[in-house]
Design a protein around this motif. Structure first.
Motif, short mmCIF file in Angstrom:
data_model
loop_
_atom_site.label_atom_id
_atom_site.label_comp_id
_atom_site.label_asym_id
_atom_site.label_seq_id
_atom_site.Cartn_x
_atom_site.Cartn_y
_atom_site.Cartn_z
N ARG A 1 0.82 -1.20 0.00
CA ARG A 1 0.00 0.00 0.00
C ARG A 1 0.86 1.26 0.00
O ARG A 1 0.49 2.26 -0.59
N THR A 2 2.02 1.21 0.67
CA THR A 2 2.87 2.40 0.75
C THR A 2 4.01 2.38 -0.26
O THR A 2 4.83 3.28 -0.26
N PRO B 1 -0.52 6.49 -2.11
CA PRO B 1 0.26 6.86 -0.94
C PRO B 1 0.17 8.36 -0.69
O PRO B 1 0.12 9.16 -1.61
#
Length: 181
Positions: free
Chosen positions: A66-67, A126
């Protein structure tokens, strides 16, 4: 069936499979540890470590994706711990192909559910760190309204200096003088 009811049913199914698969996996890792000379409490410690590491690494993998952080090491560890759990279940099984397949079912079912649940996250870009330079940020251009027409921007003409007069330059060598333009 409403979406809320469907979500509740899915959650109950997930919890039931997770509870049964977890109990089987914990028991197999515990029993294998004790059968190979570990005290009872260390058998449970091994079971907790192996099974919860698999879950934790799955969550960590999701967070890293996700990041945009690297996932290689976490993914490798996830596979290693999942195989360790699976190996403990197969080692405790009846020594036949069907014995191994049946013993592997709880672990494989649980891993499949973890994969489905962890891959079911909404995609979010992000966040931009507040300390990052503005050069990396992109803002959408404002739309023009009828009262405010968009005018093309004309670049300013570059300032070009006039020709400079020649000047004398003295070299580091004695008695040498040159002209530079």
């Amino acid at each position: 069936m409403t979406e809320r009811t469907e979500t509740a049913v899915r959650l109950v199914i997930l919890l039931a499979i997770a509870t049964m698969a977890g109990a089987a996996a914990f028991t197999h890792v515990h029993d294998l540890s004790v059968a190979h000379g570990q005290p009872n409490w260390i058998g449970w410690a091994n079971a907790v470590a192996v099974e919860l590491m698999t879950i934790y690494l799955g969550l960590e993998l999701r967070a890293r994706r996700r990041t945009g952080r690297p996932v290689g090491l976490v993914g490798s560890l996830l596979v290693a711990f999942a195989l360790l759990s699976l190996a403990a279940q197969v080692a405790e099984a009846h020594p036949s192909v069907w014995g191994w397949v049946v013993a592997a079912v709880p672990s494989l079912a649980f891993l499949a559910l973890v994969k489905v649940v962890l891959s079911n996250a909404p995609i979010t870009p992000p966040a931009v760190e507040p300390n990052q330079p503005d050069a990396y940020r992109y803002d959408e251009p404002a739309e023009a309204t009828e009262a405010e027409p968009v005018r093309p921007t004309v670049p300013a003409s570059p300032v070009v200096p006039a020709a400079l007069p020649p000047r004398a330059v003295q070299s580091n060598r004695p008695h040498v003088v040159g002209i530079i333009r």
